[in-house]
Scaffold this motif. Structure first.
Motif, PDB file in Angstrom:
ATOM      1  N   GLY A 240      16.805  10.072  -7.408  1.00  0.00           N
ATOM      2  CA  GLY A 240      17.523  10.706  -8.554  1.00  0.00           C
ATOM      3  C   GLY A 240      19.018  10.381  -8.640  1.00  0.00           C
ATOM      4  N   PHE A 241      19.628  11.282  -9.580  1.00  0.00           N
ATOM      5  CA  PHE A 241      21.145  11.167  -9.890  1.00  0.00           C
ATOM      6  C   PHE A 241      22.105  11.445  -8.521  1.00  0.00           C
ATOM      7  N   CYS A 242      22.879  10.502  -8.300  1.00  0.00           N
ATOM      8  CA  CYS A 242      24.022  10.705  -7.050  1.00  0.00           C
ATOM      9  C   CYS A 242      23.020  10.811  -6.011  1.00  0.00           C
ATOM     10  N   GLU A 243      22.012   9.909  -5.870  1.00  0.00           N
ATOM     11  CA  GLU A 243      21.173   9.919  -4.629  1.00  0.00           C
ATOM     12  C   GLU A 243      21.032   8.219  -4.386  1.00  0.00           C
ATOM     13  N   SER A 244      20.227   8.141  -3.195  1.00  0.00           N
ATOM     14  CA  SER A 244      19.968   6.651  -2.949  1.00  0.00           C
ATOM     15  C   SER A 244      18.475   6.713  -2.309  1.00  0.00           C
ATOM     16  N   LYS A 245      18.067   5.313  -1.983  1.00  0.00           N
ATOM     17  CA  LYS A 245      16.739   5.259  -1.357  1.00  0.00           C
ATOM     18  C   LYS A 245      16.797   5.936  -0.101  1.00  0.00           C
ATOM     19  N   GLU A 246      17.876   6.413   0.493  1.00  0.00           N
ATOM     20  CA  GLU A 246      17.721   7.282   1.700  1.00  0.00           C
ATOM     21  C   GLU A 246      17.058   8.456   1.736  1.00  0.00           C
ATOM     22  N   VAL A 247      17.051   9.236   0.333  1.00  0.00           N
ATOM     23  CA  VAL A 247      16.463  10.537   0.359  1.00  0.00           C
ATOM     24  C   VAL A 247      14.824  10.450   0.670  1.00  0.00           C
ATOM     25  N   TRP A 248      14.319   9.235   0.419  1.00  0.00           N
ATOM     26  CA  TRP A 248      12.656   9.257   0.809  1.00  0.00           C
ATOM     27  C   TRP A 248      12.524   8.635   2.465  1.00  0.00           C
ATOM     28  N   ALA A 249      13.470   8.429   3.054  1.00  0.00           N
ATOM     29  CA  ALA A 249      13.401   7.753   4.208  1.00  0.00           C
ATOM     30  C   ALA A 249      12.266   8.407   5.265  1.00  0.00           C
ATOM     31  N   GLU A 250      12.650   9.603   5.660  1.00  0.00           N
ATOM     32  CA  GLU A 250      11.671  10.675   6.349  1.00  0.00           C
ATOM     33  C   GLU A 250      10.388  10.841   5.830  1.00  0.00           C
ATOM     34  N   PHE A 251      10.705  11.276   4.373  1.00  0.00           N
ATOM     35  CA  PHE A 251       9.383  11.893   3.466  1.00  0.00           C
ATOM     36  C   PHE A 251       8.300  10.561   3.451  1.00  0.00           C
ATOM     37  N   THR A 252       8.744   9.420   3.516  1.00  0.00           N
ATOM     38  CA  THR A 252       7.500   8.274   3.210  1.00  0.00           C
ATOM     39  C   THR A 252       7.030   7.680   4.616  1.00  0.00           C
ATOM     40  N   GLN A 253       7.827   8.224   5.777  1.00  0.00           N
ATOM     41  CA  GLN A 253       7.184   7.426   6.907  1.00  0.00           C
ATOM     42  C   GLN A 253       5.651   7.636   7.136  1.00  0.00           C
ATOM     43  N   PRO A 254       5.092   8.634   6.746  1.00  0.00           N
ATOM     44  CA  PRO A 254       3.855   8.844   7.387  1.00  0.00           C
ATOM     45  C   PRO A 254       2.843   8.222   6.325  1.00  0.00           C
ATOM     46  N   LEU A 255       3.479   7.898   5.050  1.00  0.00           N
ATOM     47  CA  LEU A 255       2.652   7.244   4.148  1.00  0.00           C
ATOM     48  C   LEU A 255       2.386   5.731   4.391  1.00  0.00           C
ATOM     49  N   GLN A 256       3.449   5.351   5.378  1.00  0.00           N
ATOM     50  CA  GLN A 256       3.498   4.078   5.453  1.00  0.00           C
ATOM     51  C   GLN A 256       2.056   3.420   6.351  1.00  0.00           C
ATOM     52  N   GLN A 257       1.219   4.267   6.956  1.00  0.00           N
ATOM     53  CA  GLN A 257       0.240   3.953   7.630  1.00  0.00           C
ATOM     54  C   GLN A 257      -0.902   3.646   6.677  1.00  0.00           C
ATOM     55  N   LYS A 258      -0.885   4.217   5.505  1.00  0.00           N
ATOM     56  CA  LYS A 258      -1.899   4.027   4.694  1.00  0.00           C
ATOM     57  C   LYS A 258      -1.478   2.892   3.234  1.00  0.00           C
ATOM     58  N   PHE A 259      -0.332   2.886   2.883  1.00  0.00           N
ATOM     59  CA  PHE A 259       0.085   2.286   1.741  1.00  0.00           C
ATOM     60  C   PHE A 259       1.201   1.287   2.007  1.00  0.00           C
ATOM     61  N   ARG A 260       1.492   0.615   1.180  1.00  0.00           N
ATOM     62  CA  ARG A 260       3.009  -0.212   1.120  1.00  0.00           C
ATOM     63  C   ARG A 260       3.757   0.679   0.174  1.00  0.00           C
ATOM     64  N   ILE A 261       5.038   1.193   0.969  1.00  0.00           N
ATOM     65  CA  ILE A 261       6.088   1.810   0.422  1.00  0.00           C
ATOM     66  C   ILE A 261       7.197   1.108   0.188  1.00  0.00           C
ATOM     67  N   LEU A 262       7.565   1.296  -1.125  1.00  0.00           N
ATOM     68  CA  LEU A 262       9.088   0.666  -1.404  1.00  0.00           C
ATOM     69  C   LEU A 262       9.784   1.672  -1.980  1.00  0.00           C
ATOM     70  N   ALA A 263      11.150   1.615  -1.557  1.00  0.00           N
ATOM     71  CA  ALA A 263      12.150   2.633  -2.069  1.00  0.00           C
ATOM     72  C   ALA A 263      13.217   1.948  -2.623  1.00  0.00           C
ATOM     73  N   LEU A 264      13.694   1.963  -3.764  1.00  0.00           N
ATOM     74  CA  LEU A 264      14.523   1.216  -4.372  1.00  0.00           C
ATOM     75  C   LEU A 264      15.949   1.861  -4.488  1.00  0.00           C
ATOM     76  N   ASP A 265      17.212   1.274  -4.638  1.00  0.00           N
ATOM     77  CA  ASP A 265      18.200   1.799  -5.003  1.00  0.00           C
ATOM     78  C   ASP A 265      18.360   1.340  -6.360  1.00  0.00           C
ATOM     79  N   LEU A 266      18.683   2.544  -7.254  1.00  0.00           N
ATOM     80  CA  LEU A 266      18.900   2.030  -8.589  1.00  0.00           C
ATOM     81  C   LEU A 266      20.404   1.528  -8.946  1.00  0.00           C
ATOM     82  N   PRO A 267      20.282   0.727  -9.962  1.00  0.00           N
ATOM     83  CA  PRO A 267      21.559   0.060 -10.199  1.00  0.00           C
ATOM     84  C   PRO A 267      23.004   0.912 -10.315  1.00  0.00           C
ATOM     85  N   GLY A 268      23.805   0.685  -9.290  1.00  0.00           N
ATOM     86  CA  GLY A 268      25.076   1.408  -9.204  1.00  0.00           C
ATOM     87  C   GLY A 268      24.935   2.641  -8.135  1.00  0.00           C
ATOM     88  N   PHE A 269      23.900   2.775  -7.399  1.00  0.00           N
ATOM     89  CA  PHE A 269      23.688   3.847  -6.515  1.00  0.00           C
ATOM     90  C   PHE A 269      23.269   3.083  -5.033  1.00  0.00           C
TER      91      PHE A 269
END
Length: 257
Positions: free
Chosen positions: A19-48
Motif C-alpha cells: 500500500g501507500f507509504c509501504e514497501s515489499k517489506e510489509v509482506w516478508a513475515e506474512f508470506t513466509q509460510p505460503l512459500q511452502q505451497k506457492f511461488r510468492i512475489l512481493a514487488l516494490d511499486l514505482p517510487g517506493f
C-alpha cells in the motif's frame, strides 16, 4: 525503470502489492509460510521501497503497467494478485487492462470505488502538508491510526517498521501517489465483469475502507469470498496475521486446486 522484488517458493504464483507509504517489506513475515505451497512475489511499486526514485507517472494505470512488465520479465503467465490498500487500486487497474492474466484477485483492505469528494479534499490537504512540513512530520501521525487502537500496544514494533518505511519514501513519491489515488476512477464495473474469483478482506474498524463502502462492492463479482475481521483496522497482515493468511491460503487453494 527496474522494479525491485522478492521471489520465493515455487508453483502457482501469488503476487503481492503493498500500500501507500509501504514497501515489499510489509509482506516478508506474512508470506513466509505460503512459500511452502506457492511461488510468492512481493514487488516494490514505482517510487517506493528500493524502487526509487520514480521519474515517471504515479497513476494506478502506469503502476499496473510496471507490474505487468515485471511479470513478463519473470515469465509469469497467470497469478493470484493480492493488493493492500493502494496496491489494491493498482490491482484494479491491472484487472481492467490485463484481466486475462488473473486466476484470482484479493482486495486486502482495499476498494474498487473512487474517492469521495471529502476524501479527495483530504488527499489535497495531505499533499499540501507534505510539501510544507516534510515527510517525517506527515508519517508520524499518519501511521498509528491505520491500526485499531486496541491492537496498537502489542504492535509497537510493526508500527515502528511502518514509520521507518514511510520516512524512507521520497517526498515526490508520497505527493505523486496521493494525487494518483485522488484521481483514480470508479472500477466497480471491473468487479462486475470479473471472470475470476475475488477475495475481499475488510477490517471492521478500518477508517480507510468503511463498512458501508465494503458492503457496497463485495457482492459485485460473480464469484466472491468476503472476510470481515472484528477489532481490526487497515493492517490485517499485522493485526490478524494468522486469520488473513489462512483466508488467503484457502482462497489460493480453491483457485489453483
Amino acid at each position: 525503470m527496474t522494479n525491485t522484488y522478492t521471489d520465493h517458493g515455487s508453483g502457482d504464483a501469488l503476487v503481492f502489492l503493498h500500500g501507500f507509504c509501504e514497501s515489499k517489506e510489509v509482506w516478508a513475515e506474512f508470506t513466509q509460510p505460503l512459500q511452502q505451497k506457492f511461488r510468492i512475489l512481493a514487488l516494490d511499486l514505482p517510487g517506493f521501497g528500493d524502487n526509487t526514485p520514480n521519474s515517471g507517472s504515479y497513476s494506478m494505470e502506469s503502476m499496473a503497467d510496471e507490474v505487468k512488465r515485471q511479470l513478463d520479465e519473470l515469465s509469469i503467465k497467470s497469478c493470484l494478485l493480492v493488493g493492500h490498500s493502494m496496491g489494491g487500486y493498482v490491482g484494479m487497474a491491472f484487472a481492467e487492462k490485463y484481466g486475462h492474466l488473473l486466476r484470482g484477485l484479493c482486495l486486502f483492505h482495499s476498494s474498487a470505488l473512487p474517492d469521495t469528494d471529502e476524501k479527495k479534499e483530504q488527499r489535497n490537504k495531505s499533499i499540501d502538508f507534505v510539501e510544507r512540513h516534510g515527510v517525517d512530520n506527515f508519517i508520524n501521525p499518519f501511521t498509528e491510526p491505520l491500526f485499531y487502537e486496541g491492537n496498537r500496544a502489542r504492535l509497537q514494533q510493526e508500527i515502528e517498521l511502518m514509520k521507518n518505511i514511510g520516512k524512507a519514501t521520497p517526498k515526490e513519491s508520497i505527493t505523486g501517489a496521493l494525487a494518483a489515488m485522488r484521481d483514480r476512477p470508479d472500477r466497480a464495473q471491473v468487479l462486475r465483469e470479473a471472470k475470476y474469483p475475488v477475495l475481499f478482506i475488510f477490517g471492521k474498524e478500518d477508517g480507510a475502507v468503511p463498512m458501508d463502502k465494503a458492503l457496497e462492492q463485495c457482492h459485485l463479482p460473480g464469484n466472491s469470498m468476503v472476510y470481515f475481521l472484528e477489532k481490526t483496522g487497515h493492517m490485517g497482515m499485522f493485526e490478524r496475521t494468522y486469520e488473513t493468511r489462512k483466508a488467503l491460503e484457502k482462497f489460493a487453494e480453491t483457485i489453483f486446486g
